[in-house]
Design a protein around this motif. Structure first.
Motif, PDB file in Angstrom:
ATOM      1  N   THR A 164      -1.032   8.073   8.630  1.00 33.22           N
ATOM      2  CA  THR A 164      -0.081   8.640   7.669  1.00 33.22           C
ATOM      3  C   THR A 164      -0.350   8.092   6.276  1.00 33.22           C
ATOM      4  N   ARG A 165      -0.270   8.956   5.277  1.00 34.10           N
ATOM      5  CA  ARG A 165      -0.444   8.562   3.868  1.00 34.10           C
ATOM      6  C   ARG A 165       0.863   8.866   3.128  1.00 34.10           C
ATOM      7  N   TRP A 166       1.427   7.800   2.521  1.00 32.79           N
ATOM      8  CA  TRP A 166       2.669   7.967   1.757  1.00 32.79           C
ATOM      9  C   TRP A 166       2.329   8.331   0.322  1.00 32.79           C
ATOM     10  N   VAL A 218       4.749  12.785   2.755  1.00 29.45           N
ATOM     11  CA  VAL A 218       3.643  12.096   3.414  1.00 29.45           C
ATOM     12  C   VAL A 218       2.623  13.132   3.861  1.00 29.45           C
ATOM     13  N   THR A 277       6.712  10.185  16.359  1.00 33.10           N
ATOM     14  CA  THR A 277       8.036  10.106  15.746  1.00 33.10           C
ATOM     15  C   THR A 277       8.868   9.074  16.487  1.00 33.10           C
ATOM     16  N   GLU A 317      -3.046   7.274  -2.316  1.00 34.08           N
ATOM     17  CA  GLU A 317      -2.769   8.141  -1.168  1.00 34.08           C
ATOM     18  C   GLU A 317      -2.342   9.527  -1.640  1.00 34.08           C
ATOM     19  N   MET A 350       5.641   4.665   8.429  1.00 30.46           N
ATOM     20  CA  MET A 350       4.536   4.472   9.358  1.00 30.46           C
ATOM     21  C   MET A 350       3.345   3.708   8.779  1.00 30.46           C
ATOM     22  N   ARG A 398       4.512  16.594   5.140  1.00 37.30           N
ATOM     23  CA  ARG A 398       5.918  16.575   5.551  1.00 37.30           C
ATOM     24  C   ARG A 398       6.759  15.858   4.512  1.00 37.30           C
ATOM     25  N   SER A 456       0.785   4.208  14.860  1.00 39.80           N
ATOM     26  CA  SER A 456       1.334   5.518  14.521  1.00 39.80           C
ATOM     27  C   SER A 456       0.189   6.480  14.231  1.00 39.80           C
ATOM     28  N   GLN A 512      -0.066  13.529   7.043  1.00 37.32           N
ATOM     29  CA  GLN A 512      -0.383  12.954   8.347  1.00 37.32           C
ATOM     30  C   GLN A 512      -1.577  13.664   8.961  1.00 37.32           C
ATOM     31  N   PRO A 567       8.805   9.084   8.521  1.00 38.79           N
ATOM     32  CA  PRO A 567       7.347   8.948   8.573  1.00 38.79           C
ATOM     33  C   PRO A 567       6.787   8.147   7.407  1.00 38.79           C
ATOM     34  N   ASP A 590       6.332  21.152   9.111  1.00 37.53           N
ATOM     35  CA  ASP A 590       4.994  21.102   8.513  1.00 37.53           C
ATOM     36  C   ASP A 590       4.978  22.041   7.316  1.00 37.53           C
TER      37      ASP A 590
END
Length: 847
Positions: free
Chosen positions: A365-367, A420, A175, A373, A343, A391, A362, A422, A340, A399
C-alpha cells in the motif's frame, strides 16, 4: 470422472476457461505438480470421488436448508438475498493454519495496542511513527472519546481480518474489520448446513468443530463488563431488520443467549444504560445493561454527540461510555483501524509497540500523503495501470481506479492524505460450483478471500480455527461463500485448542422484552392470521369456481361473485380474470392485502425478534416460499393446490408459537392473532349481507362456513339445512367456536390483561368490554332478517364492529408499544444528514 479429478486435470489444459490473470494464482486444491494438496489428500475418498450429479444434488440440498433456516444477506439496492454456500469447502491442513494463527493473534494484539495509543497517549503520532493526517483525516476517529488518561488498556475484544493468498501462497492482510466484525453467525450457519448434507465426510475429515469458540466469545463478553457488574447483562445492538447482516446479528444473539435489541429498546437514565421494559415509560426500567455487542456504526450510536437525528443509537450513550459504566464491543472509535492508510506503517508500529517483526504483511500500500508515494500513484493513474487499486482511506473497499484518470487525479490532489494506492494481489483460487458448474458439469476456479476471527480470551487473543471464505466474482453481485475446514494435526487434538472452557457463574436471568419487540410479535400474530384467512378464502373460491354449476348458472355465478367480493375487499381488485386475480392475491408481494404481502410483513416483524424464536419458524417460510415459487412458474395455475401448500406452511407457525414461553411476547402474538381474526370474520360475513335467492343464499353461506373453517362444526351443531341465523350464531356469538367473534374477543381480553401496562381499566380493556357487551345484546335472529334483498341490520352491525376493532388496535399500539418519545437532536438536521440517515439501515416495519 469425479469433480475434483476433472478440476485438477482441467487446470493443466490451456483451453480451460479461467478468469483473467488466473495463471498466476495459487490454487487451494491442486499443487504446481497437478497433484492434490496435502489437506485434500488426507480427506476421505468420498470427497475426491464426488461426481457432478452428486455435487449438484448436494448444492440443491444446501439451498433448501439455507432457505428453511431463513439465512439471508442484504445486497444494497437488491434488498435481502438468499445466503449462498458452495458445496465444496476450503480445506486447510494443520501446518498451514498454525502459521496463520500466530500471525492473526499478533495482529490483533498489535491493533489493540495501536488503538489504546491513538485514543490515549498518542505516542506514535508524537514520534512520527504514524502521520497525524492518517488518523485525524479518517472518519472513524471519534474525538469525543479521546483522552490522555483513563482510556481502556485493552479496548479490542473481537476483530476479524480479511486475508488473501498471493501467487506465492503467502497470506496477506486485505482489510481489518474491528468496528463491527460480522460473519461469525454466517460461518456457523455454513458449518451446520454442510455437516448435514455431507455427514460422512464431516465426521471422517477430522476437522476442528466451531462450537467451543462461541463459549469463549460468550465468556469474553461477560468478562468485559465493568467492575461494579455482579451479574452482567449483555445485549446485541442491531441497526434493525434491514441491515445487510441482520441474519448474522440475530444468529449470534441466539447462539450466545443474549437479547437482540435496537436503539429504541435502550434508554439512558441516571448515568446508566437500561433495557426498556414493556409498558415503558409508565413501567420504569429495572434491567441495567453492562455490555453492548455493537453492530451499529459508531457515528450512528448517539444522536446527541455523534450524528444528530440518528434513530439507530441511544441518546446519551457516549457519556455513559466515557464514565466507564457500559462497555461497547467493539468500542466507539475503533473504526479508525479499518484504515488502509495505516498499512504502510504497520511494520514500524509493530516494532515500536510489541518489539517484534510483523508476521502477517498487508497488501502493498502507498499512502498519498507522502510526496514520493503520491507521485508513484499518480503515475499509475495516468498509465491506466491495472496493477494498482486507488481507494479513499475511509471509503471501505471501493476501487476508484475505474474513474476517468483526469478526474481521479484531481480528486487525489485535492486531499492527498485521504487516498492510497494498493497493489492488485492475484488472490488464490479454489473450485466453485455455482450456476456455471450446473450447466457444464464441472467446477470452475474462482478467487476467494478468507475472513478470520479473533477474540480476547483472558490475557491472550484467540483466533477461531476456521472462518468464512467468500468467492470473488466480478460477473455477479451475488455473494457465494465456502465453509472453512481446518484439519487437526492428530485425531486427539481438542477442538479449537480448548481442553475445557471454564464455566461463568451466573444467576438466573428473567428475559425482558422491549416495547418494540412486543409490538413486532403483536403484528406477527396479525399478519399470520391475515395470511391464513385470505388463503382459506382463495381455496374456497377456487373450489367453487371449479364446480361447473357455479359458473354456468345465474345462482352459482352470484354466489361466486359474493365470495370474490370479499377477496376484493381484502386485497382490492387488479385482474378481471378470476384465475389471474386469485394467483395475484397469493403471490404478488407488492399488492397490499395479498397473502404474499402479509407473509413479507410477517417475515419483517419476526426478523426483529429472531433471537426469541425457534429455527422451525423459518422452515415454515420455506414451505410458503416454495409454494409461491411453483405457482409463479406454473403455466396452468394450480391455485387450490398451491394455496393448500401455503396454508400448511402458515399453520406450522401456530405450532411454533404454541411452544413459546408464556411471556409478554407470546401474549402479544395471541392478542394480535385474535384481533385480526375478529376483523376477518366481520369482513367475511359481509358476503351474507346481500340475499339473492334461496340457492345462492345456501351457496354463499356454505362458502363462508368453509372459509371460516366451521363447516364441520356447523353440520354437527345444526343438523338441518344452512340458515343465515344459524351461521351468524356460530360465527358471531358461539363462545366455543375458535373462529367466532365472541371467542376472539374473549381471547384478546385475556391476553391483553397479561401484558405489562394493563390494569383492568385501560382504554383497550374498556373497548374490549364494550365490544363484548354489544355482541351479547345483539339479537342474531334480527340480524338475519332481510329487507329488499339485503340485511341492513347485519351490515350496520358489521361495519360498526369493524370500526371498533380498528380503534382497539390503535389503542393497543398507543398504550403498549409507544415506548416514550424519540430523542430529539440538539440541532436540526441538514439535507446531507437527512439523506445519509435515509440510506442507513432502517428499523421500521411498515404495517
Amino acid at each position: 470422472m469425479s469433480v475434483l479429478r476433472d478440476y485438477a486435470a482441467g487446470l493443466a489444459q490451456p483451453t480451460l476457461p479461467l478468469p483473467p490473470g488466473n495463471g498466476a494464482r495459487f490454487d487451494e486444491v491442486v499443487g504446481p505438480d497437478g497433484a492434490l494438496r496435502p489437506a485434500w489428500k488426507g480427506m476421505a475418498t468420498i470427497a475426491v470421488e464426488l461426481t457432478p450429479a452428486e455435487v449438484d444434488r448436494i448444492d440443491t440440498e444446501i439451498t433448501t436448508l439455507l432457505a428453511d433456516d431463513g439465512a439471508t444477506y442484504g445486497s444494497g439496492d437488491a434488498g435481502s438475498q438468499p445466503w449462498q454456500l458452495d458445496p465444496m469447502p476450503l480445506v486447510l491442513d494443520a501446518a498451514t493454519w498454525a502459521r496463520l494463527e500466530v500471525g492473526l493473534a499478533q495482529r490483533t494484539e498489535l491493533l489493540n495496542a495501536l488503538l489504546a495509543d491513538i485514543y490515549g497517549d498518542q505516542r506514535l503520532l508524537a514520534e512520527g511513527v504514524i502521520p497525524a493526517a492518517v488518523v485525524f483525516g479518517h472518519s472513524g476517529f471519534i474525538r469525543p472519546i479521546a483522552r490522555r488518561r483513563g482510556f481502556d488498556a485493552n479496548p479490542l475484544i473481537l476483530s476479524s481480518t480479511d486475508l488473501g493468498r498471493d501467487a506465492a501462497g503467502e497470506w496477506r492482510v486485505l482489510t481489518d474489520r474491528v468496528q463491527a466484525p460480522s460473519g461469525l453467525g454466517y460461518a456457523m450457519e455454513n458449518r451446520r448446513v454442510l455437516s448435514r448434507v455431507l455427514p460422512e465426510l464431516y465426521e471422517e475429515a477430522g476437522l476442528h468443530r466451531m462450537e467451543p469458540y462461541f463459549s469463549v466469545l460468550r465468556a469474553a463478553l461477560l468478562q468485559a463488563a465493568h467492575a461494579a457488574a455482579v451479574d452482567p447483562r449483555v445485549v446485541v445492538l442491531s441497526p434493525g431488520t434491514h441491515s445487510e447482516t441482520a441474519y448474522d446479528q440475530a444468529f449470534l444473539a441466539n447462539i450466545l443467549g443474549f437479547p437482540l435489541v435496537q436503539g429504541e429498546d435502550l434508554v439512558v437514565q441516571d448515568g446508566w444504560v437500561w433495557l426498556k421494559p414493556a409498558g415503558f415509560p409508565q413501567q420504569q426500567p429495572h434491567e441495567r445493561v453492562d455490555v453492548v455487542l455493537r453492530r451499529v456504526d459508531a457515528e450512528w450510536c448517539d444522536p446527541l454527540e455523534l450524528r444528530a437525528g440518528s434513530q439507530l443509537g441511544v441518546a446519551g450513550l457516549t457519556e455513559v461510555v466515557r464514565r466507564g459504566r457500559v462497555r461497547l464491543v467493539n468500542g466507539l472509535g475503533e473504526g479508525v483501524l479499518e484504515n488502509p492508510g495505516l498499512m504502510p506503517f504497520m511494520p514500524a508500529v509493530c516494532e515500536r509497540l510489541l518489539g517484534e517483526q510483523l508476521r502477517l504483511p498487508s497488501v502493498p500500500t502507498r499512502w498519498c500523503g507522502d510526496p514520493d508515494e503520491l507521485a508513484t500513484v499518480l503515475e499509475a493513474v495516468a498509465d491506466h495501470s491495472s496493477e494498482m487499486i486507488v481507494r479513499e482511506i475511509d471509503g471501505r473497499a471501493a476501487d476508484l481506479s475505474a474513474l476517468d484518470p483526469a478526474s481521479l487525479r484531481a480528486r487525489i490532489l485535492a486531499a492527498p492524505h485521504r487516498f492510497v494506492g494498493q497493489a492488485r494481489v492475484p488472490l488464490s483460487q479454489a473450485p466453485a460450483w455455482g450456476e456455471t458448474g450446473r450447466v457444464s458439469g464441472r467446477v470452475q476456479p474462482q478467487p476467494l478471500v478468507l475472513r478470520a476471527f479473533t477474540v480476547r480470551d483472558g490475557a491472550i487473543y484467540r483466533p477461531l480455527v476456521g472462518g468464512l471464505a467468500t468467492l470473488v466474482d466480478g460477473r455477479t453481485a451475488a455473494l457465494r461463500t465456502k465453509d472453512v475446514w481446518v484439519l487437526k494435526a492428530s485425531p486427539g487434538d481438542p477442538d479449537q485448542g480448548l481442553v475445557e472452557v471454564a464455566p461463568v457463574p451466573l444467576s438466573r436471568a428473567v428475559p425482558v422484552l422491549s416495547p418494540r419487540a412486543v409490538e413486532d410479535m403483536f403484528w406477527s400474530g396479525r399478519y399470520t392470521e391475515r395470511a391464513e384467512d385470505l388463503v382459506r378464502l382463495v381455496i374456497t373460491v377456487s373450489a367453487y369456481a371449479e364446480q361447473l354449476d357455479f359458473t354456468s348458472t345465474t345462482q352459482g355465478g352470484a354466489a361466486l361473485g359474493a365470495l370474490l367480493g370479499v377477496l376484493q375487499r381484502l386485497g382490492g381488485s387488479r385482474w378481471p380474470d378470476p384465475d389471474l386475480e386469485q394467483r395475484s392475491l397469493l403471490v404478488d408481494a407488492d399488492r397490499p392485502g395479498s397473502a404474499a404481502h402479509s407473509l413479507e410483513r410477517l417475515r419483517d416483524a419476526l426478523e426483529g425478534v429472531r433471537d426469541q424464536l425457534s429455527g422451525d419458524t423459518w422452515r415454515a417460510f420455506g414451505s410458503t416460499d416454495r409454494a409461491m415459487k411453483a405457482l409463479r412458474a406454473s403455466r396452468r395455475p394450480q391455485i387450490a393446490e398451491s394455496a393448500s401448500r401455503m396454508l400448511g406452511g402458515i399453520l406450522s407457525l401456530h405450532g411454533v408459537t404454541a411452544n413459546m414461553m408464556r411471556d409478554d411476547g407470546w401474549h402479544a402474538i395471541e392478542a394480535g392473532r385474535y384481533l385480526e381474526r375478529a376483523l376477518q370474520v366481520c369482513t367475511l360475513l359481509g358476503a351474507t349481507t346481500t340475499v339473492s335467492g334461496a340457492g345462492t343464499e345456501r351457496a354463499v353461506l356454505g362458502g363462508v362456513l368453509m372459509a371460516a373453517e366451521s363447516s364441520v362444526t356447523h353440520r354437527r351443531r345444526f343438523r338441518g339445512g344452512v340458515r343465515a341465523a344459524d351461521v351468524l350464531e356460530l360465527l358471531l356469538a358461539d363462545p366455543d367456536n375458535p373462529r367466532s367473534l365472541a371467542f376472539s374477543l374473549e381471547r384478546v381480553r385475556v391476553h391483553l390483561s397479561q401484558l405489562a401496562g394493563s390494569s383492568g381499566s385501560t382504554r383497550p380493556e374498556r373497548l374490549i368490554e364494550h365490544l363484548e357487551e354489544s355482541l351479547e345484546q345483539t339479537d342474531r335472529v334480527e340480524l338475519a332478517v332481510s329487507e329488499e334483498d339485503t340485511r341492513p341490520g347485519l351490515g350496520a352491525f358489521l361495519s360498526e364492529t369493524h370500526a371498533q376493532l380498528q380503534r382497539l388496535g390503535d389503542a393497543i399500539t398507543h398504550l403498549h408499544f409507544g415506548g416514550g418519545p424519540h430523542p430529539q437532536p440538539l440541532s436540526s438536521l441538514s439535507l446531507t444528514e437527512v439523506t445519509a440517515q435515509a440510506a442507513a439501515p432502517s428499523s421500521e416495519v411498515t404495517r
